[in-house]
Design a protein around this motif. Structure first.
Motif, PDB file in Angstrom:
ATOM      1  N   ILE A  99       0.811  -1.219   0.000  1.00 32.67           N
ATOM      2  CA  ILE A  99       0.000   0.000   0.000  1.00 32.67           C
ATOM      3  C   ILE A  99       0.849   1.275   0.000  1.00 32.67           C
ATOM      4  CG2 ILE A  99      -1.821  -1.224   1.249  1.00 32.67           C
ATOM      5  CD1 ILE A  99      -1.098   0.467   3.695  1.00 32.67           C
ATOM      6  N   TYR A 100       2.160   1.143   0.229  1.00 33.34           N
ATOM      7  CA  TYR A 100       3.033   2.319   0.251  1.00 33.34           C
ATOM      8  C   TYR A 100       3.541   2.645  -1.154  1.00 33.34           C
ATOM      9  CZ  TYR A 100       3.244   1.718   5.338  1.00 33.34           C
ATOM     10  OH  TYR A 100       2.925   1.591   6.667  1.00 33.34           O
ATOM     11  N   THR A 101       3.826   3.927  -1.375  1.00 40.36           N
ATOM     12  CA  THR A 101       4.510   4.311  -2.600  1.00 40.36           C
ATOM     13  C   THR A 101       5.960   3.842  -2.507  1.00 40.36           C
ATOM     14  OG1 THR A 101       5.264   6.450  -1.736  1.00 40.36           O
ATOM     15  CG2 THR A 101       3.057   6.368  -2.756  1.00 40.36           C
ATOM     16  N   ASN A 102       6.658   3.830  -3.624  1.00 44.35           N
ATOM     17  CA  ASN A 102       8.053   3.412  -3.613  1.00 44.35           C
ATOM     18  C   ASN A 102       8.893   4.285  -2.680  1.00 44.35           C
ATOM     19  OD1 ASN A 102       7.735   1.273  -5.397  1.00 44.35           O
ATOM     20  ND2 ASN A 102       8.133   2.527  -7.199  1.00 44.35           N
ATOM     21  N   GLU A 103       8.637   5.584  -2.711  1.00 40.77           N
ATOM     22  CA  GLU A 103       9.405   6.496  -1.861  1.00 40.77           C
ATOM     23  C   GLU A 103       9.092   6.266  -0.385  1.00 40.77           C
ATOM     24  OE1 GLU A 103      10.727  11.200  -1.690  1.00 40.77           O
ATOM     25  OE2 GLU A 103       8.932  10.612  -2.812  1.00 40.77           O
ATOM     26  N   GLU A 104       7.832   6.064  -0.063  1.00 41.35           N
ATOM     27  CA  GLU A 104       7.449   5.797   1.326  1.00 41.35           C
ATOM     28  C   GLU A 104       8.081   4.507   1.828  1.00 41.35           C
ATOM     29  OE1 GLU A 104       2.999   7.880   1.504  1.00 41.35           O
ATOM     30  OE2 GLU A 104       3.234   5.797   0.843  1.00 41.35           O
ATOM     31  N   TYR A 105       8.058   3.483   0.983  1.00 42.50           N
ATOM     32  CA  TYR A 105       8.638   2.201   1.381  1.00 42.50           C
ATOM     33  C   TYR A 105      10.147   2.325   1.567  1.00 42.50           C
ATOM     34  CZ  TYR A 105       9.743  -2.779   1.385  1.00 42.50           C
ATOM     35  OH  TYR A 105      10.209  -4.022   1.721  1.00 42.50           O
ATOM     36  N   PHE A 106      10.803   3.054   0.676  1.00 40.19           N
ATOM     37  CA  PHE A 106      12.242   3.264   0.790  1.00 40.19           C
ATOM     38  C   PHE A 106      12.578   3.949   2.118  1.00 40.19           C
ATOM     39  CE2 PHE A 106      16.196   5.601   0.066  1.00 40.19           C
ATOM     40  CZ  PHE A 106      17.001   4.609  -0.486  1.00 40.19           C
ATOM     41  N   GLU A 107      11.796   4.954   2.486  1.00 44.38           N
ATOM     42  CA  GLU A 107      12.022   5.657   3.754  1.00 44.38           C
ATOM     43  C   GLU A 107      11.755   4.747   4.950  1.00 44.38           C
ATOM     44  OE1 GLU A 107       9.524   9.068   3.471  1.00 44.38           O
ATOM     45  OE2 GLU A 107      10.874  10.149   2.116  1.00 44.38           O
ATOM     46  N   LEU A 108      10.753   3.881   4.821  1.00 48.65           N
ATOM     47  CA  LEU A 108      10.432   2.958   5.911  1.00 48.65           C
ATOM     48  C   LEU A 108      11.574   1.995   6.186  1.00 48.65           C
ATOM     49  CD1 LEU A 108       6.736   1.672   5.694  1.00 48.65           C
ATOM     50  CD2 LEU A 108       7.856   2.838   7.591  1.00 48.65           C
ATOM     51  N   PHE A 109      12.102   1.356   5.140  1.00 45.42           N
ATOM     52  CA  PHE A 109      13.143   0.375   5.423  1.00 45.42           C
ATOM     53  C   PHE A 109      14.446   1.047   5.834  1.00 45.42           C
ATOM     54  CE2 PHE A 109      13.711   0.029   0.593  1.00 45.42           C
ATOM     55  CZ  PHE A 109      15.011   0.506   0.525  1.00 45.42           C
ATOM     56  N   GLN A 110      14.629   2.313   5.442  1.00 49.93           N
ATOM     57  CA  GLN A 110      15.775   3.047   5.976  1.00 49.93           C
ATOM     58  C   GLN A 110      15.635   3.210   7.494  1.00 49.93           C
ATOM     59  OE1 GLN A 110      18.526   4.396   4.255  1.00 49.93           O
ATOM     60  NE2 GLN A 110      17.818   3.310   2.447  1.00 49.93           N
TER      61      GLN A 110
END
Length: 304
Positions: A99-110
């Motif tokens: 459900i996350y955008t690519n940018e949101e997911y990238f920030e999450l796993f960071q």
């Protein structure tokens, strides 16, 4: 207790505390390589106890970490129980739903990796300091010149990350995890892609069907797919019919819970799977940390 970090999951001024557990040779003589393990997204430090016992019985000191609030539950040495953080658990579950955008997911796993890698670095640094200053026999069993890291799922991602950053890490084992450290976000194209970094630490990757099928299609695994090109020494294998939790002891301890959490039953013998996994991990660490030249690997194992 890490005096340099505050606990971000509490509204207090408490420092971050990390629980660990050691496995070591029963009849210890001399010193042994140190192996540090990080559990999965909502796992526990004993998730791969069969692996730890196998490694310890063959001449390793294994230290497994509980990541408080990332762990399903953690029990302190004072008996205090810390359960998984609800917001973090929702983030992980929602990320699996896409459900996350690519940018949101990238920030999450960071964000996830920051906590995990800081925990691992803190534990390794503390152990290394104690090998010099603490007379406790466990620390005196450790050879500080031989260190490996390994982990399952999110713990595997964190192990790959730490193994690529620290010069004192000699080997990495990744169990069914994306290489978060080797990804970048391309803002112009709004995609997550492999960073093309050169990775020099020897690494063994063991994948189940759950990840193997995504290597060519899911951008989260873009760096995993590029491992042969960007990694100086990478070994990869696949357990046909295995599912994500087949690489943990839960598959034997509670098949019902394991099947529930991973969304179905694995088409593999759970005992043969764990035995092969433990055998390969031991052989790889022997190769990388004990100069054993005998390390052979098949691309796919069928363990019925």
């Amino acid at each position: 207790m890490d005096e340099n970090r505050k606990e971000e999951f509490e509204n207090t001024y408490n420092n971050r505390s990390v629980n660990v557990e050691f496995w070591y040779p029963e009849e210890a003589k001399g010193t042994y390589p140190l192996l540090v393990f990080s559990h999965g997204a909502n796992g526990v430090k004993a998730s791969n106890a069969s692996t730890f016992k196998e490694l310890a019985s063959h001449g390793y000191v294994v230290c497994s970490i509980d990541h408080p609030y990332h762990s399903f539950f953690t029990v302190s040495d004072m008996g205090e129980i810390t359960t998984i953080n609800n917001e973090y658990m929702k983030e992980v579950m929602d990320s699996n739903k896409g459900i996350y955008t690519n940018e949101e997911y990238f920030e999450l796993f960071q964000k996830w990796m920051k906590l995990r890698t800081e925990d691992i670095n803190f534990v390794i640094d503390t152990i290394l300091q104690k090998t010099r200053t603490d007379k406790n026999f466990v620390y005196q069993l450790i050879n500080p010149e031989k260190i490996g890291v390994f982990g399952h799922s999110m713990g595997g991602s964190a192990s790959v990350w730490v193994g690529g950053k620290r010069e004192d890490i000699d080997a990495v084992v990744n169990l069914d995890a994306p290489f978060f450290s080797e990804l970048k976000f391309n803002k112009q194209q709004n995609i997550i892609e492999a960073s093309n970094h050169t990775y020099t630490t020897p690494i063994l990757n063991i994948y189940t069907d759950d990840v193997w099928k995504q290597l060519g299609s899911n951008p989260t695994y873009a760096a995993n797919k590029a491992a042969n090109q960007n990694f100086v020494e990478s070994y990869t294998t696949h357990f046909l019919g295995a599912k994500h939790l087949s690489l943990t002891d839960l598959s034997m301890i509670s098949p019902f819970l394991s099947n529930l959490l991973q969304g179905g039953k694995a088409d593999i013998d759970p005992l043969k799977c764990l035995e092969k996994e433990n055998q390969l991990i031991l052989q790889f660490f022997d190769y990388a940390l004990k100069d054993d030249t005998n390390f052979e690997l098949e691309q796919t194992y069928v363990l019925k």
